[in-house]
Design a protein around this motif. Structure first.
Motif, PDB file in Angstrom:
ATOM      1  N   ASP A 124      47.029  41.306  52.844  1.00 44.21           N
ATOM      2  CA  ASP A 124      47.051  42.628  53.442  1.00 44.21           C
ATOM      3  C   ASP A 124      45.628  43.518  53.887  1.00 44.21           C
ATOM      4  N   LEU A 125      44.343  42.648  54.241  1.00 46.44           N
ATOM      5  CA  LEU A 125      42.967  43.033  54.312  1.00 46.44           C
ATOM      6  C   LEU A 125      42.736  43.700  55.101  1.00 46.44           C
ATOM      7  N   LYS A 126      43.697  43.514  56.147  1.00 48.78           N
ATOM      8  CA  LYS A 126      43.646  44.411  56.988  1.00 48.78           C
ATOM      9  C   LYS A 126      44.626  45.828  57.243  1.00 48.78           C
ATOM     10  N   ASN A 127      45.029  45.945  56.323  1.00 46.32           N
ATOM     11  CA  ASN A 127      45.029  47.244  55.829  1.00 46.32           C
ATOM     12  C   ASN A 127      45.202  48.247  54.832  1.00 46.32           C
ATOM     13  N   ILE A 128      43.596  47.397  54.089  1.00 46.13           N
ATOM     14  CA  ILE A 128      42.965  47.824  53.296  1.00 46.13           C
ATOM     15  C   ILE A 128      41.790  48.403  54.179  1.00 46.13           C
ATOM     16  N   ASP A 129      41.545  49.965  53.541  1.00 43.47           N
ATOM     17  CA  ASP A 129      39.944  50.508  53.353  1.00 43.47           C
ATOM     18  C   ASP A 129      39.577  50.679  52.687  1.00 43.47           C
ATOM     19  N   ILE A 130      39.279  50.494  51.345  1.00 42.33           N
ATOM     20  CA  ILE A 130      38.553  50.519  50.316  1.00 42.33           C
ATOM     21  C   ILE A 130      39.762  50.568  48.729  1.00 42.33           C
ATOM     22  N   VAL A 131      39.007  49.257  47.700  1.00 45.42           N
ATOM     23  CA  VAL A 131      39.309  48.551  46.513  1.00 45.42           C
ATOM     24  C   VAL A 131      38.333  49.286  45.551  1.00 45.42           C
ATOM     25  N   PHE A 132      39.658  49.831  44.220  1.00 45.93           N
ATOM     26  CA  PHE A 132      38.797  49.789  42.996  1.00 45.93           C
ATOM     27  C   PHE A 132      39.468  49.017  42.152  1.00 45.93           C
ATOM     28  N   HIS A 133      38.683  48.757  41.043  1.00 40.94           N
ATOM     29  CA  HIS A 133      38.904  47.207  39.801  1.00 40.94           C
ATOM     30  C   HIS A 133      38.485  48.268  39.131  1.00 40.94           C
ATOM     31  N   ILE A 134      39.077  48.653  38.399  1.00 42.37           N
ATOM     32  CA  ILE A 134      39.076  49.568  37.758  1.00 42.37           C
ATOM     33  C   ILE A 134      38.993  49.638  35.849  1.00 42.37           C
ATOM     34  N   GLY A 135      37.644  48.244  35.883  1.00 47.32           N
ATOM     35  CA  GLY A 135      37.468  48.315  34.456  1.00 47.32           C
ATOM     36  C   GLY A 135      37.751  46.543  34.256  1.00 47.32           C
ATOM     37  N   ASP A 136      37.611  45.915  33.041  1.00 51.95           N
ATOM     38  CA  ASP A 136      37.923  44.261  32.781  1.00 51.95           C
ATOM     39  C   ASP A 136      37.603  43.484  34.295  1.00 51.95           C
ATOM     40  N   ILE A 137      36.621  43.523  34.824  1.00 55.91           N
ATOM     41  CA  ILE A 137      36.143  42.801  36.096  1.00 55.91           C
ATOM     42  C   ILE A 137      36.679  41.375  35.955  1.00 55.91           C
ATOM     43  N   CYS A 138      35.472  40.326  35.491  1.00 54.31           N
ATOM     44  CA  CYS A 138      36.232  38.732  35.235  1.00 54.31           C
ATOM     45  C   CYS A 138      36.300  38.215  33.557  1.00 54.31           C
ATOM     46  N   TYR A 139      36.072  38.980  32.899  1.00 62.10           N
ATOM     47  CA  TYR A 139      36.468  39.179  31.827  1.00 62.10           C
ATOM     48  C   TYR A 139      35.222  37.247  31.074  1.00 62.10           C
ATOM     49  N   ALA A 140      34.111  37.850  31.425  1.00 59.58           N
ATOM     50  CA  ALA A 140      33.118  36.365  31.113  1.00 59.58           C
ATOM     51  C   ALA A 140      33.190  35.900  29.417  1.00 59.58           C
ATOM     52  N   ASN A 141      32.861  37.456  29.278  1.00 60.23           N
ATOM     53  CA  ASN A 141      32.903  38.106  27.634  1.00 60.23           C
ATOM     54  C   ASN A 141      31.281  37.214  27.257  1.00 60.23           C
ATOM     55  N   GLY A 142      30.845  37.125  27.783  1.00 58.90           N
ATOM     56  CA  GLY A 142      29.444  36.846  27.458  1.00 58.90           C
ATOM     57  C   GLY A 142      29.378  34.842  27.842  1.00 58.90           C
ATOM     58  N   TYR A 143      29.949  34.610  28.977  1.00 58.14           N
ATOM     59  CA  TYR A 143      29.647  33.380  29.494  1.00 58.14           C
ATOM     60  C   TYR A 143      29.266  34.154  30.645  1.00 58.14           C
ATOM     61  N   ILE A 144      27.936  33.169  31.350  1.00 56.33           N
ATOM     62  CA  ILE A 144      27.125  34.459  32.371  1.00 56.33           C
ATOM     63  C   ILE A 144      27.923  33.344  33.838  1.00 56.33           C
ATOM     64  N   SER A 145      28.384  31.847  33.713  1.00 54.34           N
ATOM     65  CA  SER A 145      28.739  31.306  35.028  1.00 54.34           C
ATOM     66  C   SER A 145      29.891  31.514  35.389  1.00 54.34           C
ATOM     67  N   GLN A 146      30.765  32.826  34.110  1.00 63.14           N
ATOM     68  CA  GLN A 146      32.150  33.100  35.159  1.00 63.14           C
ATOM     69  C   GLN A 146      32.218  34.276  36.457  1.00 63.14           C
ATOM     70  N   TRP A 147      30.574  34.816  36.053  1.00 63.07           N
ATOM     71  CA  TRP A 147      30.379  35.737  37.438  1.00 63.07           C
ATOM     72  C   TRP A 147      30.017  35.556  38.799  1.00 63.07           C
ATOM     73  N   ASP A 148      29.215  34.446  38.474  1.00 61.25           N
ATOM     74  CA  ASP A 148      29.412  33.435  40.343  1.00 61.25           C
ATOM     75  C   ASP A 148      30.708  33.219  40.781  1.00 61.25           C
ATOM     76  N   GLN A 149      32.079  32.803  39.261  1.00 64.83           N
ATOM     77  CA  GLN A 149      32.930  31.900  40.183  1.00 64.83           C
ATOM     78  C   GLN A 149      34.185  33.084  40.101  1.00 64.83           C
ATOM     79  N   PHE A 150      33.525  34.511  39.626  1.00 63.68           N
ATOM     80  CA  PHE A 150      34.734  35.234  39.670  1.00 63.68           C
ATOM     81  C   PHE A 150      33.836  35.579  41.192  1.00 63.68           C
ATOM     82  N   THR A 151      33.109  36.460  41.985  1.00 57.49           N
ATOM     83  CA  THR A 151      32.404  37.090  42.722  1.00 57.49           C
ATOM     84  C   THR A 151      32.870  35.937  43.981  1.00 57.49           C
ATOM     85  N   ALA A 152      33.277  34.397  43.681  1.00 54.23           N
ATOM     86  CA  ALA A 152      33.333  33.857  44.611  1.00 54.23           C
ATOM     87  C   ALA A 152      34.525  34.151  45.137  1.00 54.23           C
ATOM     88  N   GLN A 153      35.095  34.179  43.938  1.00 56.88           N
ATOM     89  CA  GLN A 153      36.871  34.238  44.171  1.00 56.88           C
ATOM     90  C   GLN A 153      37.538  35.685  45.205  1.00 56.88           C
TER      91      GLN A 153
END
Length: 621
Positions: free
Chosen positions: A332-361
């Motif tokens: 539905d991206l064509k009908n969205i102007d801005i997104v707010f992800h309000i905390g608990d972003i990717c739950y990497a919980n100290g496993y740093i590799s997971q941040w790359d995987q989240f930004t890719a997702q």
């Protein structure tokens, strides 16, 4: 006798209270599933290489046509197969003890392996005959993470891993390529920021963004570069087995944008030899002028996390709704102007590799519309680190990854509170992991943010925090008795009422709930789905069902709770003009609307005095 009976009742009550507190801990931490990589006792790994075991991965070179994601086939053979054999993906490809930091204690033995894999699968995944034949073929989806990869077969399960065989290494054609752009609003309405990740140090290449109003001449804006080192982590696993180089994080500021206009952009790096390295091309629509009367659509959710499309890391059912939410937003991206992800972003919980995987997702979303984030307990909390809560929920990250990987227009990104405007909306984003109570620095920010908005231009005033500082009938909040985060609304409800906040949003509790317009525990409007004229209180929304394991509700439904849903979903706000707002709650499974309401009012309705909202008046002429 009576006294002993009373003591027994008190003891039972205290035991139940203790159990409730533990339930809260389990429900909000372990209850959402342990970080899958945390289950692997990688420090206990031993070398047990078998001459007849083999692991082969192909293709050897990935991304030859510029792709940043590719499927890899891993074939393995092992003459002594077991149901708990598993294959870990390691990056960098070399992962033996030679890469471990020195052990300071002479009594401790250096581990054979000191870094966790970036993902894993059991050998019998999609290979039910493995335990009989000792042969299996697995499919992994890899993203470009600035280093080579290898695949290791372990026996002994994840609690007592024994290294049996290691594959050949594979690598992306350009592992340093600029990737995973994340847009965010700048500090002024006519500024967009582009943040991305690469493997290029500023000593090696100059980062910039080339951009233009669609159809106009290209211009270039320089980018600043940040890095993260192991010593900036507050504890384990972020400092130990979870550590992985996060690369170079670049941010460019695109300024003096025309309102509501389409821009194209791409990230670039100028190498010292004069060669240019380019990303793919992207586009975005700039923000409307504050107060501009146009169609404006906002998405809000919390606690989404990440998941793997190849099925790896999913044996704990860690974030079962994450991909559904992501895919519905992309659809539905064509009908969205801005997104707010309000905390608990990717739950990497100290496993740093997971941040790359989240930004890719989230790249298809975050590269196209501003992706604004808030700080949650799984980004920030760590003992003795300045967080309001003394828990270990961040896994030692203590906010460093969140505040570096994503840009927010805060005065101090280590203090994750900020305001931002989008047309007719004014957003006040609080940081529930720092003190918000009256007298605190953040309380002063919140009041100033709420007081500074011109409601004639921006009639829709929105408050956002990760933890439920307002109202929720979550099961633990119900047992705790106040249906809120302890001390939550004690200081803030006076501000919400005084400045007539329309809607307050929260995550943290993994479900959906909507209240009536409320003040001091009392519904102050009789409507349920249509509100017109003066709205006498604030509507509170829990939108924490973005993807992580769901939270149960209290058996008691408070009178102020109008709608509750134990499912994954997100919220959409649509401002049609200064007088008309549509609220929709959509489920991630199908994108359909399951709850909604409208607000219809005029400017004089915003100005009208409601209980505790207006100061003293005089009869003097």
């Amino acid at each position: 006798m009576g006294q002993r009976f009373l003591c027994a009742k008190v003891s039972i009550f205290l035991a139940l209270l203790c159990f409730a507190s533990l339930s809260f801990t389990w429900g909000h931490i372990d209850g959402i599933g342990e970080q899958p990589l945390a289950k692997i006792a990688i420090h206990k790994a031993t070398r047990a290489l078998h001459e007849s075991a083999s692991v082969t991965a192909y293709p050897v070179v990935l991304g030859v046509k510029g792709e940043d994601t590719e499927w890899v086939t891993v074939d393995l053979q092992y003459p002594n197969p077991s149901v708990d054999d598993w294959v870990g993906v390691f990056s960098p490809a070399k992962f033996d003890g030679s890469t471990c930091p020195p052990v300071n204690d002479p009594k401790e033995q250096s581990p054979y392996i000191c870094s966790a894999p970036i993902k894993y699968k059991y050998a019998n995944h999609s290979n039910p005959g493995y335990t009989k034949t000792g042969k299996a073929s697995l499919k992994f989806q890899l993203i470009n993470q600035r280093a080579d990869f290898s695949f290791a077969l372990f026996s002994g399960g994840v609690s007592n891993p024994k290294l049996v065989a290691v594959s050949n290494s594979i690598v992306f054609a350009n592992p340093k390529a600029p990737l995973y752009p994340r847009l965010a609003q700048g500090k002024s309405w006519d500024e967009m920021t582009v943040t991305w990740t690469s493997g290029y140090d500023i000593k090696e290449a100059i980062p910039f963004v080339e951009w233009a109003l669609k159809g106009e001449n290209q211009v270039r804006s320089p980018a600043g570069t940040l890095t993260i080192d192991r010593n900036s982590m507050c504890g384990s696993p972020a400092r130990t087995v979870g550590w992985r180089d996060a690369g170079f994080i670049h941010t460019s500021f695109l300024k003096d944008l025309w309102p509501n206009s389409v821009y194209t952009y791409k990230m670039g790096h100028l190498l010292s030899n004069g060669t240019y390295i380019w990303s793919k091309s992207y586009s975005f629509k700039s923000s409307p002028y504050p107060g501009q009367d146009s169609l404006q659509r906002v998405i809000i959710f919390g606690d989404m996390g990440k998941a793997e499309r190849d099925g790896s890391n999913e044996y704990s059912d860690y974030q079962p709704g994450s991909l559904n939410t992501t895919d519905q937003l992309i659809k539905d991206l064509k009908n969205i102007d801005i997104v707010f992800h309000i905390g608990d972003i990717c739950y990497a919980n100290g496993y740093i590799s997971q941040w790359d995987q989240f930004t890719a997702q989230v790249e298809p979303i975050a590269s196209t519309v501003p992706y604004m984030i808030g700080s949650g307990n799984h980004e920030r909390d760590w003992p003795d680190s300045g967080s309001f809560y003394d828990t270990t929920d961040s896994g030692g990250e203590c906010g460093v990854l969140a505040e570096t990987m994503f840009y927010v227009p805060a005065e101090n990104r280590a203090k994750f509170w900020y305001s931002t405007d989008y047309g007719m909306f004014h957003f006040c984003i609080a940081d529930s992991e720092h003190d918000w109570r009256e007298g605190s620095e953040q309380y002063r920010f919140i009041e100033n943010c709420l007081a500074s908005v011109d409601r004639r231009k921006q009639p829709w005033l929105i408050f956002v925090a990760h933890r439920v500082l307002g109202y929720s009938s979550d099961s633990w909040y119900g047992m705790e008795g106040s249906f809120e985060e302890p001390m939550g609304r004690q200081s803030l409800q006076r501000l919400w009422q005084k400045y007539r906040v329309d809607i307050a949003f929260y995550g943290h509790v993994h479900n959906y709930e909507r209240t009536c317009p409320i003040y001091q525990n009392q519904c102050v409007n009789s409507g349920k789905n249509h509100f017109s004229g003066t709205v006498n209180g604030t509507i509170h929304i829990v939108a924490g069902g973005g993807g992580s394991h769901l939270s149960t509700f209290s058996q008691l439904t408070p009178s102020w709770s109008l709608y509750r849903d134990f499912d994954f979903g997100f919220v959409k706000l649509t401002a049609f003009n200064h007088s008309s707002l549509l609220f929709e709650y959509k489920k991630s499974r199908d994108g359909r609307v399951y709850d909604s309401f409208t607000i219809l009012r005029e400017y004089r309705d915003v100005l009208a005095c409601v209980h505790d909202s207006c100061g003293a008046t005089t009869l003097a002429s």
